[in-house]
Design an enzyme around this catalytic site. Structure first.
Site, PDB file in Angstrom:
ATOM      1  N   GLU A  12     -25.848 -20.874 -29.945  1.00 60.09           N
ATOM      2  CA  GLU A  12     -25.195 -22.144 -30.281  1.00 60.09           C
ATOM      3  C   GLU A  12     -26.055 -23.364 -29.957  1.00 60.09           C
ATOM      4  OE1 GLU A  12     -23.719 -19.614 -28.760  1.00 60.09           O
ATOM      5  OE2 GLU A  12     -21.838 -19.158 -29.776  1.00 60.09           O
ATOM      6  N   PHE A  41      -8.692 -15.972 -22.389  1.00 57.88           N
ATOM      7  CA  PHE A  41      -9.987 -15.400 -22.765  1.00 57.88           C
ATOM      8  C   PHE A  41     -10.777 -16.417 -23.590  1.00 57.88           C
ATOM      9  CE2 PHE A  41     -12.595 -12.902 -25.811  1.00 57.88           C
ATOM     10  CZ  PHE A  41     -13.509 -12.441 -24.889  1.00 57.88           C
ATOM     11  N   GLN A  42     -12.007 -16.597 -23.230  1.00 58.24           N
ATOM     12  CA  GLN A  42     -12.917 -17.558 -23.868  1.00 58.24           C
ATOM     13  C   GLN A  42     -12.342 -18.974 -23.877  1.00 58.24           C
ATOM     14  OE1 GLN A  42     -14.431 -15.918 -27.623  1.00 58.24           O
ATOM     15  NE2 GLN A  42     -16.123 -15.011 -26.458  1.00 58.24           N
ATOM     16  N   LYS A  99      -6.632 -22.786 -31.883  1.00 56.08           N
ATOM     17  CA  LYS A  99      -6.505 -21.850 -32.999  1.00 56.08           C
ATOM     18  C   LYS A  99      -5.188 -22.030 -33.755  1.00 56.08           C
ATOM     19  CE  LYS A  99      -7.554 -17.092 -34.196  1.00 56.08           C
ATOM     20  NZ  LYS A  99      -7.854 -15.736 -33.709  1.00 56.08           N
ATOM     21  N   MET A 120     -47.480 -28.953 -18.813  1.00 58.08           N
ATOM     22  CA  MET A 120     -47.182 -30.222 -18.159  1.00 58.08           C
ATOM     23  C   MET A 120     -46.813 -29.992 -16.700  1.00 58.08           C
ATOM     24  SD  MET A 120     -47.471 -33.358 -18.830  1.00 58.08           S
ATOM     25  CE  MET A 120     -47.199 -33.981 -20.488  1.00 58.08           C
TER      26      MET A 120
END
Lengths: 165, 589
Positions: free
Chosen positions: B55, B117-118, B167, B486
């Site tokens: 993502e 969940f999630q 949802k 760097m």
């Protein structure tokens, strides 16, 4: 250099708005000395947040610009800069004592125009309203007379005169 | 027909709203909470979905898409880990003012707060890293919220906006309402029109300048290609020198004699000394970042400062300016040109000539000089050769973060805006490759190159799979010095050469890695073969990884050590022993 400023912020009363404002202060390392918030216009779902903060003029300017940048913020006013305004705070002060000390507490409450809003034979709860200094000094006096608990609202403020912010 | 049959689901409404916003492509990754949206996407063919492999990459790809087109980039991720993975990208977009709308799935409203969940508190987590965010609690609010989100993302100072979508809201039904145009927000009203009197004052100050300089940033790019054209016109009218920030490269043609190069920590000697010595500084769309100012107390100490910015909070944040002007860069430049043409001010040509002579002397130091000798490829040489081969082609450059990024900024020349995509504010390693994918989606026929380091590229290497799936012919040009360069450079200069954990151990064979993903891998270790390798890379139609083995010890100069002033610049390896970094400087990043 650093001075105290009272800032009045008109916001949409929507979930998360207080978190946005407080998160801005913590995230950028600004002080909050006092913060009050409540809905002030139910029809338009607006709330007013009054924040007392300290900082150098550059920091205060930055705080106001950052607040103004939040999407649900309508108006930001620096009451300290914008001229005459009044500030008030309300405190509930619980005192437990008996005998002469109880009488003295009641007498001082009268001097400060504090109201008794709860009384038992061994305790009072006073409601005192005024400037922060007045509330501070009332609490200071009560601490010698059996002070048990304090609840303070923090500062609410308004400009003097007939104009709306 | 019953009303609920005629009505559409929230997910369908969302897709309709996106189409109404003229969205063409969505970068995303499916999951449980967003299944209704994926179902709606399946049933239509107006919106293209690009499946990323992580993502974070979805947001960077959308950033690349947005920055190279000027449109809003759109991201679609699921709840919980989908949303938390997007956080780095969102923060990156916030720091660099990139317009993004990120749609995140959420557990159904009745489960919010139950540790479902999630489930993650997405609006809570993304509040400090977005310009604004929304949790949509009722399907009736959904289309309006989407249109408002696009308005907020693209107007004023652009930025990322999250819309969190439970949802059940996606599955409930409601009639579609087309957006009301023009969209107005009841509280968010950015000022884009600059105050004419202030612009007149600016022209007055500029007309009297003896040692002026333009200092312009990403704000000019965000204002659209027309702003860049107006900038060039105005800079030519005045005859003043101009420097760009990292984010502002391309707003003014790099090959123009009035351009003195990038400024800041790894900027040119002439740009930084001109900033230090100028008497009038005209900032357009740049925010006095610490990478630009160096030691604040000694930043451009004797100049009158004019600052034009669309974001009032950028003004007087780090540096106090004399003339603040709030407004859009394009409109401000248009006003300045108009006033300048009307007044035709007589500038102090004698003083300006002397100023240019001085700048010419600083240029004479040739601060970007390096020596390509021996058998190892110098990274600067690799980039100069790369530029030689791409300069006449339609090309876009993205970078990762580190030495290679600074060398790319120094050695590639940007003639046009929107051609240079780099993570400036946040400094996100792993940005460049997914950003390049987003650029390539928007410009299918262009040559898109991610200039990378071998450490940064590993941070989003999984996107090779995305490149393969969509046959995106992105070229990854790795300057491989086997160090987080760097980090190594700072350890060498500031930490006594103790190279703690900065060696790139156990690197993959990049040629085989490319092969494993169906891309082409090339390796170059010989300076004499560099041109041939680059030509080969360009000729190959599909995605290519070029692993260029470069000098491991090369440092990026010039460098203003942290906490130092502009005049206190390290110009090369010989400079380093002369000065020790102050303790104040050590604590700075």
């Amino acid at each position: 250099m650093a001075s105290s400023h009272t800032i009045s912020v008109l916001v949409d009363n929507e979930p998360g708005i207080l978190a946005r404002v407080v998160g801005l202060f913590t995230g950028r390392g600004y002080n909050i000395e006092s913060l009050t918030v409540a809905e002030t216009n139910a029809a338009e779902k607006l709330s007013r947040i009054t924040i007392v903060t300290t900082g150098t003029p550059m920091v205060i300017e930055q705080i106001k610009a950052q607040l103004d940048r939040l999407v649900p913020v309508h108006k930001v006013h620096d009451l300290t800069l914008e001229g005459a305004h009044i500030e008030r705070e309300l405190a509930l002060v619980k005192v437990r004592s008996s005998g002469e000390r109880r009488v003295e507490a009641l007498r001082l409450a009268d001097v400060f125009r504090a109201k008794v809003i709860d009384a038992k034979t061994d305790s009072f709860v006073f409601e005192v309203t005024g400037t922060t200094e007045k509330v501070d000094s009332f609490i200071g006096l009560m601490s010698a007379l059996g002070l048990v608990d304090i609840g303070r609202t923090g500062i609410v403020a308004m400009t003097r005169g007939g104009e709306a912010l | 027909m019953k009303p609920e049959e005629s009505a559409t689901t929230g997910a369908d409404l969302l897709v309709k709203a996106l189409i109404d916003e003229e969205v063409e492509v969505v970068f995303g990754y499916p999951g449980g909470a967003v299944l209704p949206i994926y179902d709606s996407l399946f049933k239509q063919n107006r919106l293209r979905h690009v499946l990323v492999r992580h993502e974070q990459a979805a947001v960077h790809a959308a950033e690349g898409y947005a920055r190279s087109t000027g449109k809003v980039g759109v991201v679609l991720v699921t709840s919980g880990p989908g949303a938390t993975n997007a956080v780095t990208g969102l923060t990156d977009a916030l720091m660099d003012s990139i317009p993004i709308v990120c749609l995140t799935g959420q557990v159904p409203t009745h489960l919010i707060g139950n540790d479902a969940f999630q489930e993650a508190d997405t609006t809570g987590i993304t509040r400090p890293c977005t310009k604004h965010n929304y949790l949509v609690k009722a399907v009736a609010d959904l289309p309006r919220t989407v249109h408002e989100a696009f308005y907020v993302a693209r107007s004023g100072r652009p930025g990322p906006v999250v819309i969190d979508l439970p949802k059940d809201v996606l599955m409930n039904k409601h009639d579609y309402e087309a957006p009301q145009k023009p969209i107005e927000h009841k509280s968010y009203k950015p000022v884009t029109k600059p105050d004419r009197r202030l612009l007149e004052e600016a022209v007055e100050i500029m007309a009297k300048a003896k040692r002026p300089i333009f200092y312009t940033g990403g704000g000019v790019i965000n204002s659209g290609p027309k702003a860049s054209r107006l900038l060039a016109q105005f800079v030519h009218m005045t005859g003043f020198p101009i420097t760009n920030t990292l984010m502002g490269l391309g707003a003014f043609p790099a090959s123009d004699p009035q351009f003195v190069g990038m400024l800041g920590m790894h900027g040119t000697y002439e740009a930084n000394l001109a900033m230090y010595n100028c008497d009038v500084l005209i900032d357009i769309g740049a925010r006095f970042d610490d990478r630009i100012t160096g030691k604040l107390a000694e930043f451009s100490p004797n100049s009158k400062k004019i600052h034009i910015d669309i974001d009032p909070s950028s003004i007087n944040k780090n540096v106090r300016v004399d003339l603040p002007i709030v407004g859009d860069a394009r409109r401000a430049l248009k006003g300045l040109i108009d006033i300048w043409q009307k007044r035709m001010p007589r500038t102090d040509q004698k003083a300006l000539d002397a100023w240019w002579k001085q700048i010419g002397e600083w240029r004479g130091r040739n601060c970007l000089a390096y020596k390509q000798d021996g058998e190892t490829i110098k990274p600067q040489y690799a980039l100069e050769r790369l530029y030689h081969h791409i300069k006449d082609r339609d090309h876009y450059i993205t970078t990762e973060v580190g030495q290679h990024q600074m060398w790319a900024a120094q050695f590639l020349k940007f003639e046009q805006p929107n051609r240079w995509m780099t993570s400036g504010g946040l400094g996100t390693m792993g940005y460049g490759f997914p950003a390049a994918l987003g650029v390539q989606i928007a410009h299918p026929d262009a040559l898109v190159i991610d200039v990378a380091g071998e450490a940064s590229i590993m941070m989003n290497i999984q996107e090779l799979s995305t490149a393969a799936q969509y046959r995106l012919p992105v070229k990854i040009f790795i300057l491989n010095n086997q160090y987080m360069g760097m980090v190594r450079q700072w350890q060498e200069l500031l930490h006594g050469g103790r190279y703690s954990e900065s060696y790139s151990e156990a690197l993959p064979d990049f040629v085989k890695l490319a092969d494993a993903f169906g891309a082409t891998g090339l390796r170059c270790t010989d300076p004499a073969k560099l041109d041939e390798t680059i030509q080969q890379m360009i000729a190959i139609k599909g995605p290519v990884i070029v692993d260029v083995a470069v000098d491991k010890a090369e440092n990026c100069f010039p460098m203003i050590p942290s906490g130092a002033a502009h005049y206190d610049m390290l110009l090369g390896p010989a400079d380093r022993a002369a000065r020790a970094v102050s303790e104040e400087g050590m604590v700075l990043v």
